[in-house]
Design an enzyme around this catalytic site. Structure first.
Site, mmCIF file in Angstrom:
data_model
loop_
_atom_site.group_PDB
_atom_site.id
_atom_site.type_symbol
_atom_site.label_atom_id
_atom_site.label_comp_id
_atom_site.label_asym_id
_atom_site.label_seq_id
_atom_site.Cartn_x
_atom_site.Cartn_y
_atom_site.Cartn_z
ATOM 1 C CD GLN A 46 -1.912 -2.213 1.655
ATOM 2 O OE1 GLN A 46 -0.971 -2.457 2.410
ATOM 3 N NE2 GLN A 46 -2.752 -3.149 1.253
ATOM 4 C CG ASN A 64 -5.429 -1.813 -1.664
ATOM 5 O OD1 ASN A 64 -4.827 -1.783 -0.595
ATOM 6 N ND2 ASN A 64 -6.679 -2.212 -1.738
ATOM 7 C CG ASN A 75 -0.587 -4.605 9.326
ATOM 8 O OD1 ASN A 75 -0.546 -4.843 10.531
ATOM 9 N ND2 ASN A 75 -0.876 -5.527 8.426
ATOM 10 C CG ASN A 148 -10.912 -2.390 5.312
ATOM 11 O OD1 ASN A 148 -11.209 -2.954 6.352
ATOM 12 N ND2 ASN A 148 -9.673 -2.415 4.840
ATOM 13 C CG HIS A 150 -12.290 -7.495 6.509
ATOM 14 N ND1 HIS A 150 -11.073 -8.036 6.178
ATOM 15 C CD2 HIS A 150 -12.071 -6.177 6.731
ATOM 16 C CE1 HIS A 150 -10.143 -7.082 6.207
ATOM 17 N NE2 HIS A 150 -10.731 -5.943 6.539
ATOM 18 C CG ASN A 181 -10.289 -6.459 2.473
ATOM 19 O OD1 ASN A 181 -9.256 -6.346 1.827
ATOM 20 N ND2 ASN A 181 -11.035 -5.410 2.793
ATOM 21 C CD GLU A 199 -4.358 -6.244 2.776
ATOM 22 O OE1 GLU A 199 -4.848 -5.113 2.614
ATOM 23 O OE2 GLU A 199 -3.246 -6.452 3.277
ATOM 24 N NE ARG A 200 -11.617 -3.130 -0.648
ATOM 25 C CZ ARG A 200 -12.311 -2.137 -0.094
ATOM 26 N NH1 ARG A 200 -13.568 -1.934 -0.438
ATOM 27 N NH2 ARG A 200 -11.763 -1.366 0.812
ATOM 28 C CB CYS A 208 -4.660 -8.065 6.481
ATOM 29 S SG CYS A 208 -6.079 -6.992 6.181
ATOM 30 N N GLY A 209 -3.968 -5.848 9.186
ATOM 31 C CA GLY A 209 -4.442 -5.423 10.498
ATOM 32 C C GLY A 209 -5.955 -5.376 10.588
ATOM 33 C CB THR A 210 -8.664 -3.898 8.505
ATOM 34 O OG1 THR A 210 -8.262 -4.383 7.225
ATOM 35 C CG2 THR A 210 -8.236 -2.451 8.681
ATOM 36 N N GLY A 211 -7.965 -7.081 8.762
ATOM 37 C CA GLY A 211 -8.420 -8.475 8.699
ATOM 38 C C GLY A 211 -8.338 -9.155 10.050
#
Length: 269
Positions: A46, A64, A75, A148, A150, A181, A199-200, A208-211
């Protein structure tokens, strides 16, 4: 004109960070994708652009490696927290978050998860805790939006899933108007998950922190774990806390790899 950047990473999920708070830097999907190219650009998962914000200490724009601008990146939020130091509020397209340096790493308050079908979003109304959909052996995921979107599949062995093949199939399914994602997770111990993420717009990634946040929320909602969860990604572990009816806190490392600069004219808008 040369534009300075910092190369940073969180558990191997790597970023090119451009500080444009004092000197504006124009960014477009074309330029972001060119800079992210690992053969002809700087190379990253990213690209992050820091800009002034009217509602927070800083605005973080996230692109991205395909050039698409996205709402959130956990992240990258830790990397920006490390870069800025102290306690910082960060404006993103997904909302305002807060990052703070602690003895355990950079802790990021990611806000409250969004759980309704129209908040993920999906194309029509459904139960997001047990979605009545499937792709081959991946069935009945959980939907969570943490800035975002998931979907999370709980499987016996996340390493056995052909995520490189199934990830893009699910990401681009018409069920997901904003794409999605894709997370595959396994319970490996009490309050302990293993996770891989497609990741999308970026593909398979080391972390992937949001994942990790979305997967921990999904596990807590399904009563697979308590409210503090260790999530092991290929790049390393994160700790996710989600108290009942509270906001998500993600804690983990971030690092500066090197600094450099590029010629403005070499990467056209």
């Amino acid at each position: 004109m040369r534009i300075p950047f910092r190369k940073m990473h969180g558990l191997g999920n790597d970023f090119v960070v451009i500080d444009a708070r004092e000197t504006p830097v124009a960014m477009s999907p074309r330029r972001a994708a060119a800079l992210a190219d690992r053969r002809t650009g700087v190379g990253c998962d990213q690209l992050i652009v820091l800009e002034p914000s009217k509602v927070a200490d800083v605005r973080m724009r996230i692109f991205n490696n395909d050039g698409s601008e996205v709402e959130a990146c956990g992240n990258a939020s830790r990397a920006v927290g490390l870069l800025l130091g102290g306690s910082q509020s960060i404006e993103t397209l997904g909302g305002v978050i807060r990052a703070e340096a602690t003895a355990q790493g950079i802790a990021v308050d990611m806000g409250a998860p969004r759980l309704r079908w129209d908040e993920i979003p999906v194309a029509y109304a459904m139960d997001t805790l047990d979605m009545p959909v499937g792709w081959e052996d991946l069935e009945n995921p959980v939907g969570v939006n943490v800035g975002n979107p998931h979907v999370i599949f709980f499987v016996p062995d996340c390493d056995a899933v052909d995520l490189e093949r199934l990830g893009p199939l699910i990401e681009n399914d018409p069920l997901f108007p904003d794409r999605i994602n894709v997370n595959v997770a396994s319970l490996v111990g009490p309050d302990h998950l293993a996770l891989r993420v497609w990741e999308r717009g970026a593909g398979l990634t080391l972390a992937c922190g949001t994942g990790a946040c979305a997967t921990a929320v999904a596990a807590i909602r399904r009563k697979l774990t308590g409210h503090t969860v260790r999530v092991d990604l290929p790049g390393g572990p994160l700790t996710i806390d989600w108290p009942q009816n509270g906001t998500i806190t993600m804690t983990g490392p971030a690092a500066l790899s090197f600094e450099g600069s590029f010629e403005d004219a070499d990467f056209p808008i």
